[in-house]
Write a protein that holds these residues in place. Structure first.
Motif, PDB file in Angstrom:
ATOM      1  N   ASN A 200       1.680 -13.217   3.466  1.00  0.00           N
ATOM      2  CA  ASN A 200       0.543 -14.728   3.183  1.00  0.00           C
ATOM      3  C   ASN A 200       0.854 -16.131   2.315  1.00  0.00           C
ATOM      4  N   PRO A 201       1.541 -16.914   2.419  1.00  0.00           N
ATOM      5  CA  PRO A 201       2.016 -18.440   1.282  1.00  0.00           C
ATOM      6  C   PRO A 201       1.089 -18.213   0.732  1.00  0.00           C
ATOM      7  N   ASP A 202      -0.841 -18.254   0.707  1.00  0.00           N
ATOM      8  CA  ASP A 202      -1.349 -18.681  -0.960  1.00  0.00           C
ATOM      9  C   ASP A 202      -1.245 -17.026  -1.580  1.00  0.00           C
ATOM     10  N   CYS A 203      -0.792 -15.841  -1.566  1.00  0.00           N
ATOM     11  CA  CYS A 203      -1.066 -15.326  -2.239  1.00  0.00           C
ATOM     12  C   CYS A 203       0.526 -14.485  -3.318  1.00  0.00           C
ATOM     13  N   PRO A 204       0.054 -14.451  -4.912  1.00  0.00           N
ATOM     14  CA  PRO A 204       0.631 -15.206  -5.671  1.00  0.00           C
ATOM     15  C   PRO A 204       2.065 -14.015  -5.909  1.00  0.00           C
ATOM     16  N   ASP A 205       2.077 -13.087  -4.379  1.00  0.00           N
ATOM     17  CA  ASP A 205       3.238 -12.338  -4.620  1.00  0.00           C
ATOM     18  C   ASP A 205       4.334 -12.405  -2.982  1.00  0.00           C
ATOM     19  N   HIS A 206       3.866 -13.540  -2.075  1.00  0.00           N
ATOM     20  CA  HIS A 206       4.098 -13.928  -1.518  1.00  0.00           C
ATOM     21  C   HIS A 206       5.954 -13.970  -1.182  1.00  0.00           C
ATOM     22  N   GLY A 207       6.428 -13.709  -0.510  1.00  0.00           N
ATOM     23  CA  GLY A 207       8.397 -13.138  -0.490  1.00  0.00           C
ATOM     24  C   GLY A 207       8.601 -12.232  -1.193  1.00  0.00           C
ATOM     25  N   LYS A 208       8.735 -11.918  -2.160  1.00  0.00           N
ATOM     26  CA  LYS A 208       8.735 -10.971  -3.130  1.00  0.00           C
ATOM     27  C   LYS A 208       9.071  -9.153  -2.359  1.00  0.00           C
ATOM     28  N   ARG A 209      10.163  -9.590  -2.203  1.00  0.00           N
ATOM     29  CA  ARG A 209      10.374  -8.439  -1.449  1.00  0.00           C
ATOM     30  C   ARG A 209      10.709  -7.034  -2.443  1.00  0.00           C
ATOM     31  N   GLY A 210      10.300  -5.291  -2.051  1.00  0.00           N
ATOM     32  CA  GLY A 210      10.152  -4.462  -3.185  1.00  0.00           C
ATOM     33  C   GLY A 210       9.641  -4.760  -4.029  1.00  0.00           C
ATOM     34  N   HIS A 211       8.333  -5.367  -4.010  1.00  0.00           N
ATOM     35  CA  HIS A 211       7.388  -5.935  -5.792  1.00  0.00           C
ATOM     36  C   HIS A 211       6.734  -4.768  -5.916  1.00  0.00           C
ATOM     37  N   GLY A 212       6.281  -3.734  -4.522  1.00  0.00           N
ATOM     38  CA  GLY A 212       5.274  -2.489  -5.067  1.00  0.00           C
ATOM     39  C   GLY A 212       4.505  -2.828  -4.620  1.00  0.00           C
ATOM     40  N   ASN A 213       3.774  -4.067  -3.567  1.00  0.00           N
ATOM     41  CA  ASN A 213       2.672  -4.484  -3.180  1.00  0.00           C
ATOM     42  C   ASN A 213       2.002  -4.350  -2.268  1.00  0.00           C
ATOM     43  N   LEU A 214       3.039  -3.428  -1.189  1.00  0.00           N
ATOM     44  CA  LEU A 214       2.401  -3.286   0.061  1.00  0.00           C
ATOM     45  C   LEU A 214       2.260  -1.850   0.588  1.00  0.00           C
ATOM     46  N   THR A 215       1.432  -1.644   0.844  1.00  0.00           N
ATOM     47  CA  THR A 215       1.553  -0.575   1.298  1.00  0.00           C
ATOM     48  C   THR A 215       0.732   0.450   3.192  1.00  0.00           C
ATOM     49  N   VAL A 216       1.185   1.164   3.562  1.00  0.00           N
ATOM     50  CA  VAL A 216       1.249   1.420   5.336  1.00  0.00           C
ATOM     51  C   VAL A 216      -0.675   1.952   5.817  1.00  0.00           C
ATOM     52  N   PRO A 217      -1.538   1.521   5.772  1.00  0.00           N
ATOM     53  CA  PRO A 217      -2.473   1.389   6.159  1.00  0.00           C
ATOM     54  C   PRO A 217      -2.580   2.111   7.267  1.00  0.00           C
ATOM     55  N   ALA A 218      -2.293   2.018   8.368  1.00  0.00           N
ATOM     56  CA  ALA A 218      -2.374   2.296  10.093  1.00  0.00           C
ATOM     57  C   ALA A 218      -1.108   2.353  10.184  1.00  0.00           C
ATOM     58  N   ARG A 219      -0.961   2.456  11.576  1.00  0.00           N
ATOM     59  CA  ARG A 219       0.445   2.439  12.452  1.00  0.00           C
ATOM     60  C   ARG A 219      -0.387   2.092  13.580  1.00  0.00           C
ATOM     61  N   TYR A 220      -0.084   1.183  14.920  1.00  0.00           N
ATOM     62  CA  TYR A 220      -0.770   1.295  16.525  1.00  0.00           C
ATOM     63  C   TYR A 220       0.787   0.920  17.061  1.00  0.00           C
ATOM     64  N   GLY A 221       0.034   0.916  18.618  1.00  0.00           N
ATOM     65  CA  GLY A 221       1.218   1.050  19.254  1.00  0.00           C
ATOM     66  C   GLY A 221       2.087   2.274  20.275  1.00  0.00           C
ATOM     67  N   PRO A 222       2.568   1.900  21.250  1.00  0.00           N
ATOM     68  CA  PRO A 222       3.580   3.690  21.641  1.00  0.00           C
ATOM     69  C   PRO A 222       4.653   3.256  20.529  1.00  0.00           C
ATOM     70  N   ASN A 223       5.070   2.288  19.730  1.00  0.00           N
ATOM     71  CA  ASN A 223       6.044   2.778  18.595  1.00  0.00           C
ATOM     72  C   ASN A 223       6.009   3.324  17.299  1.00  0.00           C
ATOM     73  N   LYS A 224       4.456   3.572  17.134  1.00  0.00           N
ATOM     74  CA  LYS A 224       4.238   3.668  16.342  1.00  0.00           C
ATOM     75  C   LYS A 224       4.136   2.217  14.766  1.00  0.00           C
ATOM     76  N   THR A 225       3.893   1.302  15.214  1.00  0.00           N
ATOM     77  CA  THR A 225       4.191   0.107  14.618  1.00  0.00           C
ATOM     78  C   THR A 225       3.195  -0.280  12.733  1.00  0.00           C
ATOM     79  N   ARG A 226       4.318  -0.281  12.334  1.00  0.00           N
ATOM     80  CA  ARG A 226       3.625  -0.457  10.423  1.00  0.00           C
ATOM     81  C   ARG A 226       2.270  -1.173  10.782  1.00  0.00           C
ATOM     82  N   VAL A 227       1.222  -0.938  10.229  1.00  0.00           N
ATOM     83  CA  VAL A 227       0.452  -2.470   9.956  1.00  0.00           C
ATOM     84  C   VAL A 227       1.156  -2.178   7.895  1.00  0.00           C
TER      85      VAL A 227
END
Ligand SMILES: [Zn+2]
Length: 124
Positions: A11-38
């Motif tokens: 999200n370009p409007d997010c203060p943490d946009h583009g920060k890799r390994g920042h600890g702000n991401l979680t995996v609340p769900a998966r979808y599709g046959p490949n179990k792609t992570r949301v």
């Protein structure tokens, strides 16, 4: 435990946009046959696919087939020949080539801030 160190908030409007390994991401769900992570950003609450911005986003083929298509093309094998060998539509091959090109361009622009040749060209 999911390794999310290579991902960042998209999200370009997010203060943490583009920060890799920042600890702000979680995996609340998966979808599709490949179990792609949301992925969900705890800072801005945005949710997006881990495949967003990659040639795999929206692809219905198995990830292994997409990678195989691009590997054939990268070896110089033509679109029609790649389509025949792997049993996929030639238009699908073309679409994947375009998506991979755009992804590579974005990655290049991220990794290479400026062209060294541009700064070093002789002044006349
Ligand atoms: Zn965010």
């Amino acid at each position: 435990m999911d390794d999310l160190s290579r991902f960042c908030c998209l999200n370009p409007d997010c203060p943490d946009h583009g920060k890799r390994g920042h600890g702000n991401l979680t995996v609340p769900a998966r979808y599709g046959p490949n179990k792609t992570r949301v992925l969900r950003c705890s800072t801005c609450k945005a949710r997006f696919s881990e495949r967003k911005g990659t040639p795999l986003f929206g692809a219905r083929l198995p990830a292994q087939t997409v990678v195989s298509v691009l590997a054939h093309v990268a070896e110089g094998i033509g679109t029609r020949k790649t389509a025949r060998v792997l049993g996929v539509n030639k238009d699908t091959v073309t679409r994947l080539i375009r998506a991979a090109g755009q992804h590579a361009e974005q990655l290049h622009d991220e990794l290479v801030a400026f062209s060294p040749d541009h700064q070093r060209s002789p002044v006349r």
